[in-house]
Design a protein around this motif. Sequence first.
Motif, PDB file in Angstrom:
ATOM      1  N   GLU A 248       0.993  -1.085   0.013  1.00 16.92           N
ATOM      2  CA  GLU A 248       0.081  -0.171  -0.025  1.00 16.92           C
ATOM      3  C   GLU A 248       1.197   1.395  -0.491  1.00 16.92           C
ATOM      4  OE1 GLU A 248      -3.638  -1.724   2.497  1.00 16.92           O
ATOM      5  OE2 GLU A 248      -2.016  -0.978   3.357  1.00 16.92           O
ATOM      6  N   ASP A 249       0.251   2.186  -0.348  1.00 13.59           N
ATOM      7  CA  ASP A 249       0.960   3.199  -0.882  1.00 13.59           C
ATOM      8  C   ASP A 249       0.091   4.878  -0.302  1.00 13.59           C
ATOM      9  OD1 ASP A 249       3.131   5.071  -0.895  1.00 13.59           O
ATOM     10  OD2 ASP A 249       3.131   5.045  -3.568  1.00 13.59           O
ATOM     11  N   PRO A 268       4.051  -0.192  -5.686  1.00 14.49           N
ATOM     12  CA  PRO A 268       3.419   0.454  -5.328  1.00 14.49           C
ATOM     13  C   PRO A 268       1.625   0.096  -5.778  1.00 14.49           C
ATOM     14  CG  PRO A 268       4.389   1.946  -7.015  1.00 14.49           C
ATOM     15  CD  PRO A 268       4.035   0.150  -6.318  1.00 14.49           C
ATOM     16  N   ALA A 270      -2.221   1.649  -5.153  1.00 18.09           N
ATOM     17  CA  ALA A 270      -2.512   2.801  -4.519  1.00 18.09           C
ATOM     18  C   ALA A 270      -3.938   2.656  -3.045  1.00 18.09           C
ATOM     19  CB  ALA A 270      -3.486   3.277  -5.759  1.00 18.09           C
ATOM     20  N   ASP A 272      -7.391   4.825  -1.440  1.00 21.21           N
ATOM     21  CA  ASP A 272      -8.683   5.229  -1.249  1.00 21.21           C
ATOM     22  C   ASP A 272      -9.373   5.295  -0.639  1.00 21.21           C
ATOM     23  OD1 ASP A 272     -10.554   3.176  -2.113  1.00 21.21           O
ATOM     24  OD2 ASP A 272     -10.513   3.735  -3.946  1.00 21.21           O
ATOM     25  N   ASP A 279      -6.763  -2.930  -8.031  1.00 23.70           N
ATOM     26  CA  ASP A 279      -6.188  -2.563  -9.529  1.00 23.70           C
ATOM     27  C   ASP A 279      -5.246  -3.422 -10.348  1.00 23.70           C
ATOM     28  OD1 ASP A 279      -3.753  -1.551  -8.942  1.00 23.70           O
ATOM     29  OD2 ASP A 279      -4.574   0.499  -8.556  1.00 23.70           O
ATOM     30  N   ASN A 281      -1.986  -3.140 -10.974  1.00 17.63           N
ATOM     31  CA  ASN A 281      -1.417  -3.555 -10.474  1.00 17.63           C
ATOM     32  C   ASN A 281      -1.008  -4.966  -9.181  1.00 17.63           C
ATOM     33  OD1 ASN A 281       0.455  -1.531 -11.263  1.00 17.63           O
ATOM     34  ND2 ASN A 281       0.117   0.169  -9.614  1.00 17.63           N
ATOM     35  N   SER A 477       5.644   7.138   2.510  1.00 17.58           N
ATOM     36  CA  SER A 477       5.290   7.408   0.808  1.00 17.58           C
ATOM     37  C   SER A 477       6.631   6.709   0.549  1.00 17.58           C
ATOM     38  CB  SER A 477       5.135   8.518   0.610  1.00 17.58           C
ATOM     39  OG  SER A 477       4.030   8.965   1.116  1.00 17.58           O
ATOM     40  N   THR A 482       6.039  12.682  -1.494  1.00 15.97           N
ATOM     41  CA  THR A 482       4.693  12.716  -2.076  1.00 15.97           C
ATOM     42  C   THR A 482       3.503  13.214  -0.842  1.00 15.97           C
ATOM     43  OG1 THR A 482       5.340  10.540  -3.125  1.00 15.97           O
ATOM     44  CG2 THR A 482       2.902  11.241  -2.612  1.00 15.97           C
TER      45      THR A 482
END
Length: 514
Positions: A248-249, A268, A270, A272, A279, A281, A477, A482
Amino acid sequence: MGNPGGSVKAARADGRPAASGIGDALFWGSLFQGLDRRGPFLQLQIRQLICTAIEEGRLALGVRMPSSRELATLLEVSRNTVVIAYEQLVDQNFLISRERSGFFVAGLPKHLGTQRDDRAAPDEAGAARWAGRFAVRPSANRNIVKPLNWQDYPYPFIFGQFDPSLFPTNDWRESARAALSVPEINNWARDLIDEDDPALIEQLRLQVLPRRGVRARPDEIMMTIGAQHALYLIARLFVKQGTRVGMEDPGYPDARNIFGMQSDNIVPLAVDGEGMVPDANFESCDLAYVTAGHQCPTTVAMPEQRRLEVLRKAEESDIILIEDDYESELISEGPALPPLMSLDRNDRVLYVGSLSKALAPGLRLGYVAAPAPVIRELRALRRLMLRHPPLNNQRVAALFIGLGHYRSHLQRVSRVLLERARILDQLLPKHLAGCDFVRGVGSTSYWVTCPAACDATELATAALAEGVVIEPGDVFSMTKGTHANCFRLGFSSIRNDRIEPGIERLGRIIARMS
């Protein structure tokens, strides 16, 4: 410091007291300078300081100790405290008692450990020589940094740390005393090779894991020295160079560093408002590290529908999921969401949990629940490192849970932490008006986003100077910078009455920097 015994006898040339008298009061004062007169167990402290001085050669064979009355006066403790300490040291052959003469150092055989260490500190050349031989450089990793003496600061808004007022001292003491009975000692004093205390495994299986909806057989559970140890073992077992590991990033830095030591192919993932996003990745990974309960560090709880989607895609793409359920039971707030493992029907999930978060991080008690073939290999791997976590600690924890203390402790902690969360819910909009913040249901921290001009690392430094401890968010991150304007605000270790003044100070500092 005065001389409580009257005249001061001459000291020897090497600075130690003469064997014929009580010696220089300054010497004895310096010998006992580590004594905390306000602390508990003074006689234990006195014994320890004397033992250490003898072991280090500062008190040599034949040195006469001050009388119990003289030492009691010097240290400002009761005479009986010194008498008990001396008698114990006589029983242990550190001191000898001579009638009408007093107590004398019995001494120890000379050994290599008492020799003076006159080596010079390593120079740059020596450090470079060692650096050239290292296979890995873990010290170069980006890590969460917090002051070791954070308890000395009045406003410690840090995550996952110890609040002494919440530790169940009496209940833990009862469990520890029970574990020191002769029958119990016979149970835990053995070397179980690669096994764990069966009593603790049973308590986890019957009382702890079912609270999270997780069902496991005894051969599907293994104890570790904290959850981080569990992650390291899993990485060693499953990850090799080239293995695609999803992280997780932003995410937990220590997990990222652990997996990054085994593979340079860290993917990485994503994040939300519903946690990790499954996804493309994610679907490309061999393994994925997931904090579904409370995403680290954003604290958001992954909805059940997202959890089911993660499990479905993991099955379709043959992904092993490592679920870190790191603060699952600290606050009872709203309906509990089932962990990935409780929803898993295809043996895709390795579940990592901890007892330390609920009790005290220094206890270092974690565990893994996983399919039996995985646990079997993890045990064999753990055996090469440390065989098993200390069985005396395991037995104390088993008794603590079995006596009902764990359940009542969680209830008390939940009430206190929920009260703190409610206080912060009211204060943050008022004092951090220019910031965005989120706290997932049941989480013990907030993820705070400051105005873009505010550097959270500089903010943490400025706040520390005013007694406020926070955790800058950039380290979470994978790409440095970031989340430079974010920080984590924990509340598990700060007293209720310190919250408002601490937040007021923090708000003023942010306003100056924005």
